[in-house]
Scaffold this motif. Structure first.
Motif, PDB file in Angstrom:
ATOM      1  N   ASP A 194      -3.537   9.207  -7.056  1.00  0.00           N
ATOM      2  CA  ASP A 194      -3.379   7.658  -6.696  1.00  0.00           C
ATOM      3  C   ASP A 194      -3.189   7.331  -5.293  1.00  0.00           C
ATOM      4  N   ILE A 195      -4.113   6.461  -4.960  1.00  0.00           N
ATOM      5  CA  ILE A 195      -4.281   6.068  -3.650  1.00  0.00           C
ATOM      6  C   ILE A 195      -3.878   4.660  -3.432  1.00  0.00           C
ATOM      7  N   THR A 196      -3.074   3.857  -4.418  1.00  0.00           N
ATOM      8  CA  THR A 196      -2.809   2.426  -4.332  1.00  0.00           C
ATOM      9  C   THR A 196      -1.829   2.361  -3.302  1.00  0.00           C
ATOM     10  N   GLY A 197      -2.077   1.690  -2.627  1.00  0.00           N
ATOM     11  CA  GLY A 197      -1.071   1.238  -1.353  1.00  0.00           C
ATOM     12  C   GLY A 197      -0.965   2.188  -0.149  1.00  0.00           C
ATOM     13  N   LEU A 198      -2.136   3.050  -0.047  1.00  0.00           N
ATOM     14  CA  LEU A 198      -2.120   4.188   0.769  1.00  0.00           C
ATOM     15  C   LEU A 198      -3.062   3.777   1.870  1.00  0.00           C
ATOM     16  N   ASN A 199      -2.970   3.768   3.180  1.00  0.00           N
ATOM     17  CA  ASN A 199      -3.898   3.324   4.386  1.00  0.00           C
ATOM     18  C   ASN A 199      -3.997   4.455   5.498  1.00  0.00           C
ATOM     19  N   ALA A 200      -5.105   4.830   5.632  1.00  0.00           N
ATOM     20  CA  ALA A 200      -5.312   5.964   6.487  1.00  0.00           C
ATOM     21  C   ALA A 200      -4.865   5.389   8.057  1.00  0.00           C
ATOM     22  N   GLY A 201      -4.363   6.247   8.702  1.00  0.00           N
ATOM     23  CA  GLY A 201      -3.553   5.803  10.029  1.00  0.00           C
ATOM     24  C   GLY A 201      -2.473   4.952  10.010  1.00  0.00           C
ATOM     25  N   LYS A 202      -1.833   4.688   8.690  1.00  0.00           N
ATOM     26  CA  LYS A 202      -0.693   3.745   8.611  1.00  0.00           C
ATOM     27  C   LYS A 202       0.350   4.456   7.746  1.00  0.00           C
ATOM     28  N   THR A 203       0.085   5.000   6.564  1.00  0.00           N
ATOM     29  CA  THR A 203       0.996   5.620   5.816  1.00  0.00           C
ATOM     30  C   THR A 203       1.798   6.942   6.575  1.00  0.00           C
ATOM     31  N   ALA A 204       3.024   6.924   6.215  1.00  0.00           N
ATOM     32  CA  ALA A 204       3.701   7.721   7.295  1.00  0.00           C
ATOM     33  C   ALA A 204       3.969   9.027   6.386  1.00  0.00           C
ATOM     34  N   VAL A 205       4.462  10.009   7.142  1.00  0.00           N
ATOM     35  CA  VAL A 205       4.809  11.470   6.467  1.00  0.00           C
ATOM     36  C   VAL A 205       6.250  11.465   6.844  1.00  0.00           C
ATOM     37  N   GLY A 265       7.576   0.793   2.555  1.00  0.00           N
ATOM     38  CA  GLY A 265       6.412   0.984   1.325  1.00  0.00           C
ATOM     39  C   GLY A 265       6.163   2.273   0.973  1.00  0.00           C
ATOM     40  N   LYS A 266       4.883   2.821   0.629  1.00  0.00           N
ATOM     41  CA  LYS A 266       4.886   4.043   0.138  1.00  0.00           C
ATOM     42  C   LYS A 266       4.616   5.114   1.172  1.00  0.00           C
ATOM     43  N   TYR A 267       5.179   6.414   1.107  1.00  0.00           N
ATOM     44  CA  TYR A 267       5.065   7.276   2.203  1.00  0.00           C
ATOM     45  C   TYR A 267       5.157   8.622   1.544  1.00  0.00           C
ATOM     46  N   PHE A 268       4.801   9.670   2.272  1.00  0.00           N
ATOM     47  CA  PHE A 268       4.775  11.013   1.915  1.00  0.00           C
ATOM     48  C   PHE A 268       6.104  11.778   2.249  1.00  0.00           C
ATOM     49  N   ASP A 269       6.822  12.286   1.335  1.00  0.00           N
ATOM     50  CA  ASP A 269       8.204  12.839   1.367  1.00  0.00           C
ATOM     51  C   ASP A 269       8.108  14.557   1.504  1.00  0.00           C
TER      52      ASP A 269
END
Length: 887
Positions: A295-306, A370-374
Motif C-alpha cells: 500500500d503506497i497511499t499517502g506515501l511520497n518519495a523525499g517526504k515520508t519520514a522514517v 501523517g503516514k511514516y515508517f516506524d
C-alpha cells in the motif's frame, strides 16, 4: 640640279649586293607564349582545387535557405556555401546542393550530421542570435565512417557536441520536473555545465538527460557523485511556520540540477550514467534499505519520514511498482549511517498513520506527521531488505492473539487500522475490512492480555470516541478521554455470560442499537402502513410512542396513488403495538395562531433532520393508515360537509373553532355539482354530536379592512371558520356564510344603467344604498357614443332587485352635504366609506299604485342631490344613513 643628284645616288646603290645567312637559334620571343601557358595551367589547377567538394543534403524543411547566400559553418567559421535549393520529386522534402571548401572536405564522412540553425528563444535562453544578421545557416557535427557526399539533414541539433576536454554524462530520472534544454548544472552554486537534450530510455519507463560539463570543471565530477533536481523555489508550509528555500535566479526561471562529489572518489568516465534524485534530501549519502510493501497511499518519495523511538532517522527516497505484480511496490529508505545497526533479521518496519490526537497539541509537527515508517529494532544478522507490515498487523505476530470476525450492514465510518477499545483502553486492532454487496466484514485482533474480556454476549459498537447522538429526547454527548478524541474505532462492552467466545459477532452502529439487539438481519417490518402523502419522513425516520423513540422506518415504497411504509418496532417495545394502534406523521413544528399571537413549538433537532411518525392505541381497530397529522388520525371518520359560494379565504387545513377552541379543520375543497364550493371538514369526535345539528351556523372569519375600521386582525395569517351551535336534529350538511369581496358578492347581480352629466364623486366599486343599507355596487363607468353622457353600470343584489321600480329615482350620495336656510345650517354626513369613495342612493316615490319592477339594463337619470320630496316618500326614507345637526 635636283634630278641629277637623285640619279647619281640611285646608280650608287644599284651596284651594292646583299649577302643572306641562315640563323639556326630559337628566338627569345617564343618564350612568352610558353610562360603564359604554364601560368594558365597553374591557375587552372588552383581554381580546381579551390572549388572544393560538392555535396547534397536532404532536409524536411528548407526554411530560410537561399542559394548562393546561405553559409555552411563549423566551429563558427564558414566552410562552404549553398549553391542550389530544390524540392524532391514528391515535393515533401528539400534538396540542398552545397560546396564545401577544400580544407574542410576531410570532415565529410558517413555519420556526419547536418542541421539548420535558426533563431529561437525560451526560458532556457536565446540561441541562434547571429542568424538575425546573417540569416539561417547550416552547421554540422563530424562523424566517422567512409567518405560521403550525400546526407540526410537533422530536424534539430543532434546529441551534444562535445568539445575536447568537455565531459558528457547521462542522468536517469523518473520524471523530468522543471528541467528544460539549456538548464544549468551547479557545483557548489557555480554553473559548471548545461543540459543539452533529454529523451525516454529504451525501456520507456525512465528519462535520460544528456549533460555536458565544461572542460574547466570536468575534474569535479566523480564516480560517486550524486545529482539532484533543484526547482528554484521550495516552500514548506505548516502550522509551525513557513520555510522557503530560494535558489539562483536562473534556477527559478528554467530549473536546474546540482551535484556534489566525495573527495576520495575516482574521476568520472565519459558517458557515465547517474541517478537524478528528486531533491537534496533524497540525494544524501545514507544507508539504503530496500523495502517491499502493498500500500503506497499517502506515501511520497523525499517526504515520508522514517522514525525509531519517535526520532527521525531517514526518509523514503524512491518508490515504484513491481512489474507484473499487481498491488506490490518496491522502495528505498535512506537512513542515517549511525542507525544502520538497527536493521537486522528480526527488525520490523511498520507503516503507521499518525492520527489526530489532542494530547499532541504541544507538538504541532507530530500532529501533521501523517503516514511514516516506524522501525521496531530486532536481533539477528544485518540485512538491508525488509517487507513492510501495516500497523494493524503487529498483533498478528504476537503469541496468543485472538482473531475475530465482525459483521455489519455498513461500515459505520470504520476503516482498516483503527483500534479496539475497552473503557478507553486499547485492547486490539482492526486488521482488514471487506465490503460486499450485502454486508461489511471486519477482521480484528485482540491482544492476549485482554482475551478474557471477550464472552458470548460481548457487544461490539462503532465508536468515534467523540460522539454526538441526536435522539428524540434531544442532544446526547459522549466523549472519551482527550487523547482518544477523533481516533474512531470499535468499543467493546464485555458481557456477563460465561462460556467459550464466538468466532463471529455483529457490529452495532451505536449503543442503543446494541442494547436493543438491532441488526440488519433482524430488521423485519413490524407493520406496513399506507399513506397518501409523505411530509418530512424517509428511510430511518424515527417511530415515537408518546414522544419516546421505539422504532424507525425501514423502507418506503411508492404504489399507485399511495405509499407503503415499512415500520420496525424495536424488540423490547413490540408489546406496545396492538390492533388498536393509530399512526400519524409527526410535524417538525407546530404553529398555533390566535388573538394572543403566534405560538411556535419546535421538535427536537433529530426529528427536524430525520422526520418522525407517532402512534398510540386510541384507534378503533386494524387501522393501517398513516395520517397526515394527529388530529386527522383521531377524527378521520367524523366528517361534515359545508357549501359555499366561493373558495376565497378558504384553504385545506383551515381550523374550525367554537368559542375560540379548535374542534376541527378543513380537509378538502372542491367544486360542487351546483357550481358552488363543496368543503369537507374533519371534526374532533368529542364534539361531533354537539355541533352536527340543524341550526348550527358556520361563518368564515377573515380580516376586514375598511376606511372606518380594521376587524379580525388575528386572522391576518390564517382565517378560520367560526361555529354557532344549533339545537336541531343531527345533520352533516351545512351552508357556509362568507363575507365576500364586492366583485364576488355581486357577480350575478341585477344590472341597471344610470346616466349622469359627469362622474364627479363617483368611482367603481362604490356602494349603491337603499335606506342606508348597501344593496349593490357600481360595476364600471363609461362615456356614451356621443360623449355627452356618463353611463354608470350598477349591479343590485338579486334579493333586493324588487326594490327598484320603474319610477325609482337615483341620486349621488357622497357622504356629506350642507343646506342653509332661515332656520340655520343643516349638515348631513354619511359613512367614512361614502366620504372616501362616494356612492349612489335610490328610493321610490309614494303612490297608490306600485309600479312594476325595473327591467334589466333599464336606464335611470342620476340626480346630483337627493330630491326634496324624498323625505316624505313612505316607500323608502333614508333616515338611518344620515344625521342632521343644526348649527
Amino acid at each position: 640640279m635636283t634630278n641629277t643628284n637623285n640619279n647619281s645616288i640611285k646608280k650608287k646603290y644599284q651596284n651594292i649586293t646583299a649577302i643572306t645567312r641562315l640563323n639556326k637559334k630559337i628566338s627569345p620571343f617564343w618564350l612568352l607564349p610558353f610562360i603564359s601557358l604554364c601560368i594558365s595551367a597553374v591557375l587552372f589547377f588552383q581554381i580546381i582545387q579551390e572549388q572544393g567538394t560538392n555535396i547534397k543534403i536532404t532536409f524536411n524543411n528548407g526554411d530560410g535557405l537561399v542559394a548562393g547566400k546561405t553559409q555552411i559553418r563549423y566551429q563558427g567559421l564558414q566552410i562552404g556555401v549553398v549553391k542550389k535549393v530544390s524540392f524532391t520529386d514528391d515535393l515533401k522534402k528539400v534538396n540542398v546542393e552545397a560546396n564545401i571548401y577544400p580544407e574542410a572536405k576531410k570532415i565529410l564522412h558517413k555519420n556526419t550530421k547536418f542541421w539548420i540553425v535558426r533563431p529561437s528563444a525560451s526560458i532556457a535562453g536565446i540561441s541562434g542570435l547571429d542568424t538575425l544578421v546573417s540569416g539561417n545557416y547550416i552547421t554540422l557535427q563530424p562523424g566517422d565512417g567512409e567518405i560521403e557526399d550525400t546526407f540526410v539533414g537533422e530536424d534539430k541539433s543532434p546529441i551534444t557536441k562535445v568539445n575536447e576536454g568537455d565531459l558528457l554524462i547521462h542522468l536517469v530520472a523518473d520524471e523530468l520536473g522543471s528541467i528544460v534544454i539549456g538548464s544549468s548544472i551547479y557545483f557548489k552554486e557555480i554553473p559548471v555545465g548545461k543540459i543539452y537534450d533529454y529523451h525516454l530510455s529504451n525501456e520507456k519507463n525512465k528519462i535520460e538527460i544528456d549533460v555536458v560539463i565544461d572542460k574547466a570543471y570536468a575534474q569535479f565530477v566523480k564516480q560517486d557523485s550524486r545529482f539532484w533536481n533543484i526547482s528554484g523555489i521550495s516552500a514548506d508550509i505548516g502550522l509551525s511556520g513557513i520555510n522557503v528555500d530560494i535558489a539562483s535566479l536562473g534556477a527559478i526561471v528554467q530549473g536546474a540540477v546540482a551535484f556534489d562529489s566525495p573527495e576520495n572518489s575516482l574521476p568520472a568516465e565519459e558517458k557515465a550514467r547517474y541517478k537524478l534524485y528528486a531533491d537534496l534530501d533524497s540525494a544524501k549519502r545514507n544507508t539504503e534499505i530496500a523495502i517491499t510493501l502493498t500500500d503506497i497511499t499517502g506515501l511520497n518519495a523525499g517526504k515520508t519520514a522514517v522514525y525509531v523511538h519517535d526520532n527521525q532517522i531517514g526518509v523514503l527516497s524512491s518508490l515504484k511498482p513491481v512489474q507484473n505484480k499487481e498491488n506490490l511496490f518496491q522502495g528505498t529508505l535512506l537512513v542515517n549511517s549511525d542507525a544502520a545497526e538497527l536493521f537486522k533479521a528480526n527488525t520490523n518496519i511498520v507503516l503507521r498513520n499518525k492520527k489526530p490526537n489532542l494530547g499532541d497539541l504541544s507538538d504541532i509537527q507530530k500532529i501533521l506527521r501523517g503516514k511514516y515508517f516506524d522501525i521496531l529494532p530486532g536481533t539477528g544478522d544485518k540485512t538491508n531488505h525488509f517487507n513492510v507490515i501495516k500497523e494493524n498487523e503487529i498483533l498478528l505476530k504476537q503469541p496468543n492473539t485472538m482473531v475475530l470476525e465482525l459483521t455489519a450492514p455498513e461500515s459505520y465510518g470504520i476503516t482498516e487500522g483503527q483500534q479496539i477499545y475497552y473503557n478507553n483502553l486499547v485492547i486490539g486492532d482492526i486488521i482488514t475490512k471487506i465490503e460486499e454487496p450485502n454486508d461489511v466484514r471486519f477482521k480484528i485482533a485482540i491482544a492476549a492480555p485482554f482475551r478474557h474480556l471477550i464472552r458470548p454476549d460481548t457487544l461490539f459498537i462503532a465508536a468515534s470516541n467523540f460522539e454526538v447522538n441526536l435522539t428524540a429526547e434531544g442532544l446526547n454527548f459522549e466523549a472519551a478521554t482527550p487523547e482518544k478524541w477523533l481516533l474512531g474505532g470499535i468499543r467493546v462492552i464485555s458481557g456477563y455470560r460465561s462460556g467459550k467466545p464466538l468466532t463471529s459477532y455483529p457490529l452495532y452502529s451505536n449503543l442503543s442499537n446494541a442494547e436493543a439487539g438491532i441488526t440488519q438481519v433482524q430488521n423485519i417490518p413490524s407493520i406496513t402502513l399506507k399513506a397518501t402523502q409523505l411530509s418530512g419522513i424517509s428511510k430511518n425516520s424515527t417511530l415515537l410512542y408518546h414522544q419516546y423513540e421505539v422504532g424507525k422506518i425501514l423502507d418506503i415504497r411508492p404504489k399507485h396513488n399511495i405509499f407503503e411504509v415499512d415500520v420496525f418496532v424495536y424488540p423490547k417495545y413490540r408489546h406496545l403495538l396492538t390492533n388498536k394502534s393509530l399512526f400519524w406523521l409527526e410535524s417538525a413544528t407546530k404553529v398555533n395562531i390566535n388573538s394572543q399571537g403566534v405560538n411556535l413549538e419546535a421538535s427536537p433537532l433529530s426529528r427536524v433532520l430525520k422526520g418522525a411518525i407517532s402512534f398510540d392505541n386510541s384507534g378503533s381497530g386494524n387501522d393501517h393508515n398513516l395520517y397526515p397529522n394527529q388530529f386527522l388520525a383521531k377524527s378521520a371518520k367524523q366528517v361534515i360537509m359545508l357549501e359555499a359560494k366561493s373558495a376565497v379565504n378558504l384553504s385545506e387545513g383551515m381550523p374550525l373553532r367554537y368559542k375560540g377552541l379548535k374542534i376541527g379543520e378543513v380537509s378538502n375543497i372542491k367544486l360542487s355539482n351546483k357550481n358552488g364550493i363543496s368543503i369537507k371538514a374533519i371534526i374532533d369526535p368529542k364534539y361531533i354530536t354537539t355541533i352536527a345539528r340543524e341550526g348550527s351556523k358556520f361563518s368564515v372569519i377573515s380580516p376586514q379592512v375598511s376606511a372606518g375600521s380594521i376587524e379580525h386582525l388575528d386572522t391576518l395569517l390564517q382565517p378560520y371558520i367560526d361555529i354557532n351551535i344549533g339545537n336541531g336534529k343531527p345533520t352533516h350538511n351545512f351552508k357556509l356564510e362568507q363575507q365576500l369581496a364586492t366583485a364576488t358578492r355581486y357577480a350575478d347581480g341585477f344590472p341597471l344603467i344610470l346616466e349622469a352629466t359627469n362622474a364627479m364623486n363617483i368611482s367603481e366599486n362604490a356602494p349603491v344604498l337603499y335606506r342606508g343599507l348597501e344593496v349593490g355596487t357600481i360595476k364600471k363607468l363609461e362615456l356614451n357614443k356621443l360623449g355627452d353622457r356618463v353611463l354608470i353600470h350598477i349591479l343590485i343584489d338579486q334579493q333586493y332587485k324588487n326594490l327598484v321600480r320603474q319610477n325609482s329615482e337615483f341620486w349621488i350620495s357622497s357622504g356629506y352635504g350642507m343646506e342653509v336656510g332661515f332656520s340655520g345650517v343643516s349638515i348631513n354626513t354619511g359613512t367614512m366609506q361614502q366620504l372616501l369613495k362616494g356612492g349612489i342612493s335610490f328610493s321610490t316615490p309614494s303612490s297608490k299604485v306600485i309600479q312594476p319592477i325595473a327591467k334589466a339594463h333599464q336606464r335611470f337619470l342620476l340626480q346630483i342631490k337627493r330630491p326634496n320630496e324624498a323625505e316624505s316618500w313612505n316607500s323608502g326614507v333614508l333616515n338611518n344613513a344620515t344625521e342632521s345637526k343644526k348649527l
